[in-house]
Design an enzyme around this catalytic site. Structure first.
Site, PDB file in Angstrom:
ATOM      1  N   CYS A  17       0.815  -1.216   0.000  1.00 36.11           N
ATOM      2  CA  CYS A  17       0.000   0.000   0.000  1.00 36.11           C
ATOM      3  C   CYS A  17       0.849   1.267   0.000  1.00 36.11           C
ATOM      4  O   CYS A  17       0.309   2.372  -0.098  1.00 36.11           O
ATOM      5  CB  CYS A  17      -0.950  -0.009   1.190  1.00 36.11           C
ATOM      6  N   ALA A  50     -14.105   9.114   1.333  1.00 38.95           N
ATOM      7  CA  ALA A  50     -12.908   8.265   1.284  1.00 38.95           C
ATOM      8  C   ALA A  50     -13.094   7.007   2.123  1.00 38.95           C
ATOM      9  O   ALA A  50     -12.193   6.578   2.840  1.00 38.95           O
ATOM     10  CB  ALA A  50     -11.676   9.044   1.755  1.00 38.95           C
ATOM     11  N   ASP A  52     -14.043   2.813   2.707  1.00 44.60           N
ATOM     12  CA  ASP A  52     -13.281   1.656   2.273  1.00 44.60           C
ATOM     13  C   ASP A  52     -13.859   0.941   1.060  1.00 44.60           C
ATOM     14  O   ASP A  52     -13.130   0.297   0.312  1.00 44.60           O
ATOM     15  CB  ASP A  52     -13.155   0.664   3.439  1.00 44.60           C
ATOM     16  N   ASP A  69      -8.623  -3.546  -4.945  1.00 48.87           N
ATOM     17  CA  ASP A  69      -7.336  -3.161  -4.374  1.00 48.87           C
ATOM     18  C   ASP A  69      -6.244  -4.017  -4.999  1.00 48.87           C
ATOM     19  O   ASP A  69      -6.386  -5.240  -5.099  1.00 48.87           O
ATOM     20  CB  ASP A  69      -7.336  -3.346  -2.856  1.00 48.87           C
ATOM     21  N   ASP A  92     -11.435  -4.542   2.892  1.00 53.68           N
ATOM     22  CA  ASP A  92     -12.353  -3.426   2.674  1.00 53.68           C
ATOM     23  C   ASP A  92     -13.808  -3.832   2.905  1.00 53.68           C
ATOM     24  O   ASP A  92     -14.628  -3.026   3.360  1.00 53.68           O
ATOM     25  CB  ASP A  92     -12.206  -2.884   1.255  1.00 53.68           C
ATOM     26  N   GLY A 140     -11.487 -12.802 -13.623  1.00 54.60           N
ATOM     27  CA  GLY A 140     -10.523 -11.719 -13.483  1.00 54.60           C
ATOM     28  C   GLY A 140     -10.034 -11.225 -14.825  1.00 54.60           C
ATOM     29  O   GLY A 140     -10.623 -11.506 -15.882  1.00 54.60           O
ATOM     30  N   SER A 142      -6.083 -10.082 -16.903  1.00 55.17           N
ATOM     31  CA  SER A 142      -4.621 -10.048 -16.834  1.00 55.17           C
ATOM     32  C   SER A 142      -4.065  -9.275 -18.023  1.00 55.17           C
ATOM     33  O   SER A 142      -4.643  -9.281 -19.106  1.00 55.17           O
ATOM     34  CB  SER A 142      -4.056 -11.469 -16.828  1.00 55.17           C
ATOM     35  N   ASP A 228     -10.386   0.627   7.740  1.00 54.96           N
ATOM     36  CA  ASP A 228      -9.125  -0.107   7.873  1.00 54.96           C
ATOM     37  C   ASP A 228      -7.955   0.842   7.620  1.00 54.96           C
ATOM     38  O   ASP A 228      -8.058   1.823   6.894  1.00 54.96           O
ATOM     39  CB  ASP A 228      -9.069  -1.365   7.012  1.00 54.96           C
TER      40      ASP A 228
END
Length: 349
Positions: A17, A50, A52, A69, A92, A140, A142, A228
């Site tokens: 992060c 702002a 999560d 994320d 989150d 997903g 890639s 978090d």
């Protein structure tokens, strides 16, 4: 590492992060963009404060919670990288008081520099954490990318009454932090081969611990707000809560839990560039003790990857909730301060 198996961290300009844009840069990018909640009344939580994750009301009781994320590696072991990134992304959902139901993988890899087996290990690490959370990776996307990037988009659900925003802390609330800080400092030491085996094990144990206690806390009326603590550090995410809730946060520096070597490593100068960017972005709204050592600022601005939950709760219930959090496996959790009426700011004592 040989040419076909380079250190993952050597392929990235940042890690974890700590890769996040500085808070001040992000604020400029989002300024003047239309507030989606005004157009879409079912959007209960958007980008306004702002928070999560985004929250969308399906009906009067049930909400969908969505987040994404991803980041570059902060460790060299590909499976550990995948585990950390997945834990961080799922957090989150828990931070909103919800429970995850499935995830989508986000993958960008320099395919000319990494062996397929290495990439497969990253994906396997992420999948193992999703299995631990009881959710599938359902798909997903890639791409071929100059630097290794991995993360998740995560979808969750929750009851409307259990959603916990960062904007609902109340004056007088007690603040609890569930995990120790110092992840960025450990990462900086790791990159310079200054983190010993015990420190690495502690780092992995913290960053791969799922924040699933957030889903339980969301069912408790004494819990008013949760967020978090990640790339903006404890001060940055605490300030987001202060601004969203329109109050002042007071932190007791001696009570903030730390990874065991964090203070010593910070004093030796193992500090990330993100820590300084964080301070430059929000330091004007933070009051540190006049005699505070430089290491204290470094710790409180340290970018956390897969950090803990900052919980604002009714003071009379703080002891009960802390015991519940400890029993859920967060042995380092501590009461670290309180909220009070006043201009949005953080005072450290």
């Amino acid at each position: 590492m040989n040419a076909s198996h380079p250190r993952l961290t050597s392929l990235a300009h940042g890690g974890g992060c700590g890769c996040k844009l500085a808070p001040s840069v992000l604020q400029k990018l989002l300024t003047d963009l239309p507030g989606p909640a005004a157009v879409f009344p079912k959007l209960l939580v958007g980008s306004d404060n702002a928070d999560d994750a985004a929250v969308w009301a399906l009906d009067d009781e049930t909400c969908v919670i969505a987040t994404t994320d991803f980041f570059m590696p902060m460790v060299d072991d590909p499976r550990d990288f995948g585990r950390i990134a997945a834990t961080n992304a799922i957090s989150d959902i828990y931070a909103m008081g919800g429970a995850p139901i499935f995830a989508l993988a986000i993958l960008g890899m320099p395919i000319d520099k990494l062996a397929p087996d290495t990439v497969r290990e990253i994906l396997a690490g992420g999948a193992s954490i999703c299995a631990e959370a009881g959710i599938p990776i359902a798909g997903g996307h890639s791409i071929d990318c100059p630097e290794p990037v991995y993360g998740l988009a995560v979808i969750g659900t929750g009851k409307k009454k259990n959603i916990r925003r960062n904007a609902d802390a109340k004056p007088g609330d007690t603040l609890i932090l569930t995990k120790p800080i110092g992840v960025g400092i450990y990462s900086a030491a790791f990159k310079k081969s200054a983190l010993d085996a015990a420190g690495y094990d502690e780092l992995i144990a913290s960053t791969t611990q799922l924040n699933r206690v957030g889903a339980t806390l969301g069912t408790d009326d004494a819990v008013h707000a949760i967020t978090d603590v990640t790339g903006f550090g404890l001060l940055g995410h605490g300030l987001e809560m202060a601004r969203a809730s329109k109050l002042r946060i007071v932190l007791n520096a001696d009570n903030v839990p730390l990874l065991r070597q964090a203070q010593a490593l910070a004093a030796q100068g193992f500090i990330t560039g993100a820590s300084n960017r964080n301070w430059d972005s929000y330091g004007a709204a933070v009051q540190l003790p006049a005699d505070a050592p430089a290491s204290l600022r470094a710790l409180l601005t340290d970018p956390q990857t897969s950090g803990g939950l900052l919980v604002a709760c009714a003071p009379d219930d703080a002891g009960r909730l802390l015991a519940q959090i400890n029993q859920a496996g967060f042995a380092a959790a501590r009461v670290i301060g309180h909220a009070e009426a006043g201009d949005a700011a953080i005072v450290v004592r």
